[in-house]
Design a protein around this motif. Structure first.
Motif, PDB file in Angstrom:
ATOM      1  N   ASN A  32       0.853  -1.166   0.000  1.00  0.00           N
ATOM      2  CA  ASN A  32       0.000   0.000   0.000  1.00  0.00           C
ATOM      3  C   ASN A  32       0.900   1.231   0.000  1.00  0.00           C
ATOM      4  O   ASN A  32       2.036   1.158   0.455  1.00  0.00           O
ATOM      5  CB  ASN A  32      -0.875  -0.057   1.261  1.00  0.00           C
ATOM      6  N   SER A  33       0.416   2.341  -0.452  1.00  0.00           N
ATOM      7  CA  SER A  33       1.253   3.536  -0.515  1.00  0.00           C
ATOM      8  C   SER A  33       1.411   4.228   0.835  1.00  0.00           C
ATOM      9  O   SER A  33       2.221   5.123   0.968  1.00  0.00           O
ATOM     10  CB  SER A  33       0.677   4.523  -1.530  1.00  0.00           C
ATOM     11  N   SER A  34       0.669   3.802   1.838  1.00  0.00           N
ATOM     12  CA  SER A  34       0.758   4.409   3.166  1.00  0.00           C
ATOM     13  C   SER A  34       2.120   4.126   3.788  1.00  0.00           C
ATOM     14  O   SER A  34       2.615   3.013   3.743  1.00  0.00           O
ATOM     15  CB  SER A  34      -0.330   3.851   4.075  1.00  0.00           C
ATOM     16  N   ILE A  35       2.708   5.128   4.379  1.00  0.00           N
ATOM     17  CA  ILE A  35       4.010   4.969   5.022  1.00  0.00           C
ATOM     18  C   ILE A  35       3.878   4.233   6.346  1.00  0.00           C
ATOM     19  O   ILE A  35       4.650   3.341   6.655  1.00  0.00           O
ATOM     20  CB  ILE A  35       4.672   6.352   5.265  1.00  0.00           C
ATOM     21  N   SER A  36       2.885   4.588   7.161  1.00  0.00           N
ATOM     22  CA  SER A  36       2.779   4.006   8.503  1.00  0.00           C
ATOM     23  C   SER A  36       2.312   2.546   8.481  1.00  0.00           C
ATOM     24  O   SER A  36       2.733   1.763   9.331  1.00  0.00           O
ATOM     25  CB  SER A  36       1.847   4.834   9.378  1.00  0.00           C
ATOM     26  N   LYS A  37       1.442   2.194   7.559  1.00  0.00           N
ATOM     27  CA  LYS A  37       0.942   0.816   7.461  1.00  0.00           C
ATOM     28  C   LYS A  37       0.965   0.409   5.997  1.00  0.00           C
ATOM     29  O   LYS A  37      -0.048   0.478   5.301  1.00  0.00           O
ATOM     30  CB  LYS A  37      -0.449   0.704   8.057  1.00  0.00           C
ATOM     31  N   PRO A  38       2.130  -0.038   5.522  1.00  0.00           N
ATOM     32  CA  PRO A  38       2.308  -0.246   4.077  1.00  0.00           C
ATOM     33  C   PRO A  38       1.757  -1.549   3.504  1.00  0.00           C
ATOM     34  O   PRO A  38       1.898  -1.796   2.313  1.00  0.00           O
ATOM     35  CB  PRO A  38       3.821  -0.188   3.912  1.00  0.00           C
ATOM     36  N   PHE A  39       1.126  -2.397   4.314  1.00  0.00           N
ATOM     37  CA  PHE A  39       0.605  -3.666   3.789  1.00  0.00           C
ATOM     38  C   PHE A  39      -0.906  -3.722   3.958  1.00  0.00           C
ATOM     39  O   PHE A  39      -1.448  -3.385   5.007  1.00  0.00           O
ATOM     40  CB  PHE A  39       1.266  -4.856   4.491  1.00  0.00           C
ATOM     41  N   MET A  40      -1.581  -4.168   2.904  1.00  0.00           N
ATOM     42  CA  MET A  40      -3.034  -4.262   2.894  1.00  0.00           C
ATOM     43  C   MET A  40      -3.438  -5.726   2.751  1.00  0.00           C
ATOM     44  O   MET A  40      -2.858  -6.457   1.950  1.00  0.00           O
ATOM     45  CB  MET A  40      -3.583  -3.452   1.719  1.00  0.00           C
ATOM     46  N   ALA A  41      -4.432  -6.131   3.516  1.00  0.00           N
ATOM     47  CA  ALA A  41      -4.976  -7.487   3.415  1.00  0.00           C
ATOM     48  C   ALA A  41      -6.370  -7.402   2.814  1.00  0.00           C
ATOM     49  O   ALA A  41      -7.214  -6.661   3.325  1.00  0.00           O
ATOM     50  CB  ALA A  41      -5.038  -8.140   4.791  1.00  0.00           C
ATOM     51  N   GLU A  42      -6.582  -8.145   1.719  1.00  0.00           N
ATOM     52  CA  GLU A  42      -7.912  -8.199   1.121  1.00  0.00           C
ATOM     53  C   GLU A  42      -8.075  -9.495   0.343  1.00  0.00           C
ATOM     54  O   GLU A  42      -7.117 -10.033  -0.195  1.00  0.00           O
ATOM     55  CB  GLU A  42      -8.195  -6.990   0.241  1.00  0.00           C
ATOM     56  N   LEU A  43      -9.304  -9.990   0.347  1.00  0.00           N
ATOM     57  CA  LEU A  43      -9.640 -11.235  -0.341  1.00  0.00           C
ATOM     58  C   LEU A  43     -10.963 -11.084  -1.053  1.00  0.00           C
ATOM     59  O   LEU A  43     -11.797 -10.275  -0.661  1.00  0.00           O
ATOM     60  CB  LEU A  43      -9.775 -12.379   0.670  1.00  0.00           C
ATOM     61  N   TRP A  44     -11.151 -11.906  -2.063  1.00  0.00           N
ATOM     62  CA  TRP A  44     -12.450 -12.008  -2.717  1.00  0.00           C
ATOM     63  C   TRP A  44     -13.241 -13.100  -2.024  1.00  0.00           C
ATOM     64  O   TRP A  44     -12.756 -14.202  -1.817  1.00  0.00           O
ATOM     65  CB  TRP A  44     -12.291 -12.351  -4.195  1.00  0.00           C
ATOM     66  N   ARG A  45     -14.482 -12.801  -1.638  1.00  0.00           N
ATOM     67  CA  ARG A  45     -15.341 -13.788  -0.999  1.00  0.00           C
ATOM     68  C   ARG A  45     -16.760 -13.592  -1.522  1.00  0.00           C
ATOM     69  O   ARG A  45     -17.283 -12.488  -1.441  1.00  0.00           O
ATOM     70  CB  ARG A  45     -15.288 -13.591   0.517  1.00  0.00           C
TER      71      ARG A  45
END
Length: 89
Positions: A32-45
């Motif tokens: 993710n482009s955010s500096i403080s929390k650069p990882f995104m979790a997402e799934l298709w359900r």
């Protein structure tokens, strides 16, 4: 949460962080482009994208994915990855 803490939490809950062949190394985790929390979790359900949040480490995001999938979902994801790897050999 450190990577070691995420792995320990997953083990304590009977889960496994599901590996994937992508930039982060984990299923459902992207940068993710955010500096403080650069990882995104997402799934298709059920045909819909589920955003599980933003995290400081890839392992923490992978833990969110594993918790969302639950033990049965993690087992199914691991089986699918093993089948895919076997098909490549």
């Amino acid at each position: 949460m450190t990577p070691a803490e995420a792995h320990a939490a997953a083990a304590a809950e009977g889960l496994v962080l599901v590996r994937a062949d992508n930039m982060t190394g984990f299923k459902g985790v992207s940068r993710n482009s955010s500096i403080s929390k650069p990882f995104m979790a997402e799934l298709w359900r059920a045909g819909r994208k589920r955003n599980l949040g933003y995290f400081a480490t890839a392992e923490e995001a992978a833990l969110a994915v594993a918790r969302f999938l639950g033990p049965e979902g993690v087992a199914a994801a691991l089986a699918a990855e093993a089948a895919k790897a076997a098909a490549m050999t």
